[in-house]
Write an enzyme that holds these catalytic residues in place. Structure first.
Site, PDB file in Angstrom:
ATOM      1  N   ALA A 143       0.681  -5.059   4.848  1.00 45.51           N
ATOM      2  CA  ALA A 143      -0.784  -5.045   4.937  1.00 45.51           C
ATOM      3  C   ALA A 143      -1.249  -5.794   6.185  1.00 45.51           C
ATOM      4  CB  ALA A 143      -1.395  -5.662   3.680  1.00 45.51           C
ATOM      5  N   ALA A 152      11.415  -4.315  -0.253  1.00 44.56           N
ATOM      6  CA  ALA A 152      11.105  -3.098  -1.016  1.00 44.56           C
ATOM      7  C   ALA A 152      12.291  -2.152  -0.952  1.00 44.56           C
ATOM      8  CB  ALA A 152       9.850  -2.429  -0.466  1.00 44.56           C
ATOM      9  N   GLY A 173      10.893   2.959  -2.111  1.00 43.91           N
ATOM     10  CA  GLY A 173      10.260   3.727  -1.059  1.00 43.91           C
ATOM     11  C   GLY A 173       8.746   3.734  -1.118  1.00 43.91           C
ATOM     12  N   HIS A 219       9.124  -5.248 -13.790  1.00 41.34           N
ATOM     13  CA  HIS A 219      10.035  -4.161 -13.439  1.00 41.34           C
ATOM     14  C   HIS A 219      11.103  -4.107 -14.519  1.00 41.34           C
ATOM     15  CE1 HIS A 219      12.729  -1.538 -11.279  1.00 41.34           C
ATOM     16  NE2 HIS A 219      11.836  -1.389 -10.322  1.00 41.34           N
ATOM     17  N   ARG A 241       0.745   0.050 -12.286  1.00 42.23           N
ATOM     18  CA  ARG A 241       0.942   0.702 -10.984  1.00 42.23           C
ATOM     19  C   ARG A 241       2.026   1.775 -11.065  1.00 42.23           C
ATOM     20  NH1 ARG A 241       4.594  -0.181  -6.635  1.00 42.23           N
ATOM     21  NH2 ARG A 241       5.470  -1.977  -7.712  1.00 42.23           N
ATOM     22  N   SER A 273       2.525   0.917  -4.027  1.00 37.01           N
ATOM     23  CA  SER A 273       1.951  -0.312  -3.465  1.00 37.01           C
ATOM     24  C   SER A 273       2.125  -0.384  -1.958  1.00 37.01           C
ATOM     25  CB  SER A 273       2.512  -1.551  -4.139  1.00 37.01           C
ATOM     26  OG  SER A 273       3.880  -1.605  -3.943  1.00 37.01           O
TER      27      SER A 273
END
Ligand code: FAD
Ligand code: SIN
Length: 525
Positions: free
Chosen positions: A13, A43, A46, A227, A369, A374
Site C-alpha cells: 500500500a 504473501a 497470490g 488462516h 475476506r 488483500s
C-alpha cells in the site's frame, strides 16, 4: 523535516501510493525496520484479479460478496474488482514476474471461495516478488526518500487536521517530528495481538492505534481472519501453509486419516476461510488433538517442489517432507478485516489523513475476506488515495453513514498509580496475546469477551502511565498499540450481538437481518 506526502509503511500500500504521488511532490516513506520487512513480503498464495478468459469482474464481485457474509460494501467491492485487472497490469509493467503457462498466458490458481481460477502468483513467494518490484521502482523514482528504522509514534494534529507524525529513530533513540501536507497510514494489520499468528513481528497495529488516539473512526475490528492452515511444530513460529495448497488439491484430515471438511460444507477444503477455520477448531475440540493434517502426498513430488518451493523447503527444515507425509496444521490469526474507516478514496475522518492496505477499512472484505483480495485492495485503493491526495486534498473529510452498531471507546487515561513492573513490556505483550487467544479467538462467548475487556482496560491504563513515565522505546510503543487494538477488537466483538462470518459468538449463533449492512463503528469521543 518536511515533505509534501508522508507515507507510513513500505509494504504494497505505502509503495503504491508513493509511486503514484511522486510526480506531484516530495514523498517520504517511513518504515520501522528495513524497507522490505512487511506482511506484503511474506504473501504466498497470490493476488486475485478477474483476468482469465472464463472470468469477469461480475463473478469476482459475486464471490467477494458471498465470502463477506452480507457485510461487504458493494460499491467498494465494485471498485476493487473493476479496477483490479488494470492495476495488476500496472504491476506487471513495473516488472512483476507472475507464473505463466507454457503458451505465455498467466497461470491462474484457485483458492477458497473463488468460483474461477483467478489468483496470479509467483510460485509461493508472490509477496516477495511484488515487494521487490515496487522497491526497485521506488528507488528509480525521483522525489521518493525511504527512511528506514523510523518508528511512527503518534499523529500530529493542528486545528483538527493531520500535519505530520511524531517519530522515534529506533537506532539512536532520538525523537522528532516530520511534517507533511498529507499523511498516509499504510502500516498494515495487527496479527501480533494474538498468541499464534502468521504475521511477522512488525504487525502490531500501530496505524490503527495512532488513528484511534487521534480521533479517527475505526470500523469492524471484530472481524479477525484466522488462516486455517499454519504449520504446527513446537520449534516453528506459525509459518503459513498457503491456501493455494488446498487450491491444488490438498485435503484436510484428522490424525486417523478421516477427511472431515465435506461434513461441514459442500465446498469442502475450498469453503471460505471462516468456515474451514471453525471446522478445524471443532475437530480439535472433539478429538483433543493439537493439530489436523493437510495432505498433498497424492500430488506429483516434482510439481509440489516447483509450485511450493518455500513451503517445501521450510517444512523440510523442520523434518517434514511434504511430498511424503501430511503437514501438521492449526489455524492462526492472519488478517485484520477492519481498521481505520475510509471512503472510496482512502480518506479517513481526519482531514489530510489517508489510510490504505490492511490498516484500513474500505468495506471490501465485510465479515470475511476472500483469499488473495488483500494485496488487490492495497494496490487499488493506494492508487485512488494518491490521486485524491494530489488533486483534491483540501476537500472536507468524509463521515461514515450512520450504522446501527456504534460504540464509543475513549483512548485509555493513564492509571493514577503504577503497578510494580508496569513497564515490563515483554510481559505485557504476552499477557495481551494470551488474553486474546483464550478469550477473543475463533469461537467467542459474551462472558469471555467481557472478562477480556475488563482485564485489557486495566492493562491499557497501566501501560499508558508507564509509557508516559519512561523513555520511549520500540517495545513500549508496540505494547501500547497492541493493547489499543486488543481493546478495539474486544469492544467491537461485544457490540455485534450476532454471529456473522469471522465473528462467531455462542450466545448469538445466528446472523440478524437488521445487522446485515451495518459495519461496527467505534468512535473515540
Ligand atoms: P504491510 O505489507 O504489512 O506493510 C506495513 C508496513 O508498515 C511495513 O513496512 C511496516 O514495517 C510498516 N510499519 C508498521 N508500523 C509502523 C510504524 N509505527 N512506523 C513506521 N512503519 C511502520 N494477501 C493476499 O492478498 N494474498 C496472499 O497470498 C497473502 N498471503 C499472506 C501470507 C502471509 C504469511 C501474511 C502474513 C499475509 C498474507 N496476505 C496475503 C495478506 C497481505 O500480505 C497483507 O494484507 C498486505 O500485504 C498488507 O499490505 P500493507 O501494505 O497494507 O501492509
Ligand atoms: C495464502 O496463501 O493462503 C494466503 C492468501 C491470503 O491471505 O489471501
Amino acid at each position: 523535516m518536511e515533505y509534501d506526502f508522508l507515507v507510513l509503511g513500505s509494504g504494497m500500500a505505502g509503495l503504491t501510493f508513493a509511486l503514484n504521488a511522486a510526480p506531484h511532490g516530495t514523498v517520504a516513506i517511513l518504515t520501522k525496520k528495513q524497507r522490505s520487512e512487511s506482511n506484503t513480503n511474506y504473501a504466498q498464495g497470490g493476488i486475485a484479479a478477474a483476468m482469465g478468459a472464463d472470468d469477469s469482474w461480475e463473478l469476482h464481485l459475486h464471490d467477494t460478496l458471498i465470502a463477506g457474509a452480507g457485510l461487504c460494501e458493494r460499491e467498494a467491492v465494485e471498485v476493487l474488482v473493476r479496477e483490479g485487472p488494470r492495476m495488476v497490469q500496472w504491476l506487471i509493467e513495473l516488472g512483476a514476474q507472475f507464473d505463466r503457462n507454457p503458451d505465455g498466458s498467466l497461470a491462474l490458481g484457485r483458492e477458497g471461495g473463488h468460483t474461477r481460477n483467478r489468483i496470479l502468483h509467483a510460485a509461493d513467494h508472490t509477496g516477495y516478488e511484488i515487494e521487490r518490484t515496487l522497491l526497485i521502482a521506488a528507488r528509480k523514482t525521483p522525489h521518493i526518500t525511504v527512511l528506514e528504522h523510523y518508528q511512527a509514534l503518534d499523529l500530529v494534529l493542528q486545528d483538527g487536521a493531520c500535519v505530520g507524525v511524531r517519530v522515534l529513530d529506533t537506532l539512536t533513540g532520538d525523537l522528532f517530528e516530520i511534517r507533511a501536507r498529507a499523511v498516509l497510514l499504510a502500516t498494515g494489520g495487527c496479527g501480533q495481538v494474538y498468541l499464534h499468528t502468521s504475521n511477522p513481528p512488525i504487525a502490531t497495529g500501530d496505524g490503527i492505534a495512532m488513528a484511534w488516539r487521534a480521533g479517527a473512526v475505526i470500523a469492524n475490528m471484530e472481524f479477525i481472519q484466522f488462516h486455517p492452515t499454519t504449520l504446527y511444530h513446537t520449534d516453528a513460529p506459525s509459518f503459513l501453509i498457503s491456501e493455494a495448497v488446498r487450491g491444488e488439491g490438498g485435503l484436510l484430515k484428522r490424525r486417523d486419516g478421516y477427511r472431515f471438511m465435506p461434513d461441514y460444507d459442500p465446498r469442502a477444503e475450498l469453503a471460505p476461510r471462516d468456515i474451514v477455520a471453525r471446522a478445524i477448531d471443532a475437530e480439535l475440540k472433539k478429538t483433543g488433538d493439537p493439530c489436523v493434517y493437510l495432505d498433498i502426498t497424492h500430488l506429483d513430488a516434482d510439481f509440489i517442489q516447483r509450485r511450493f518451493p518455500t513451503i517445501y523447503q521450510t517444512c523440510l527444515q523442520y523434518g517434514i517432507d511434504i511430498t511424503r507425509e501430511p503437514i501438521p496444521v492449526v489455524p492462526a490469526a492472519h488478517y485484520t478485516c477492519g481498521g481505520v474507516w475510509t471512503d472510496l478514496h482512502g480518506r479517513t475522518t481526519i482531514p489530510r489523513l489517508y489510510a490504505c492496505g490492511e490498516v484500513a477499512y474500505t468495506g471490501v472484505h465485510g465479515a470475511n475476506r476472500l483469499a488473495s483480495n488483500s494485496l488487490l485492495e492495497a494496490l487499488v485503493f493506494a492508487e485512488r488515495a494518491a490521486i485524491h491526495a494530489t488533486t483534491r486534498l483540501d476537500e472536507p473529510p468524509p463521515q461514515p453513514k450512520p450504522s446501527c452498531i456504534t460504540a464509543h471507546l475513549a483512548p485509555p487515561t493513564p492509571a493514577p498509580t503504577l503497578d510494580a513492573h508496569a513497564d515490563n513490556w515483554d510481559a505485557a505483550r504476552l499477557r495481551i496475546r494470551q488474553l486474546m487467544h483464550k478469550r477473543v479467538g475463533i469461537v467467542r462467548t459474551v462472558a469471555r469477551l467481557q472478562e477480556a475487556f475488563c482485564a485489557l482496560e486495566t492493562l491499557a491504563a497501566q501501560l499508558e502511565a508507564a509509557y508516559r513515565q519512561t523513555p520511549i522505546t520500540v517495545d513500549s510503543c508496540e505494547a501500547r498499540n497492541l493493547a489499543a487494538c486488543a481493546l478495539l477488537i474486544t469492544q467491537s466483538a461485544l457490540a455485534r450481538k450476532e454471529s456473522r462470518g469471522l465473528h462467531y459468538v455462542l450466545d448469538y449463533p445466528e446472523s440478524r437481518d437488521e445487522y446485515a449492512v451495518c459495519p461496527t463503528l467505534i468512535t473515540p469521543v
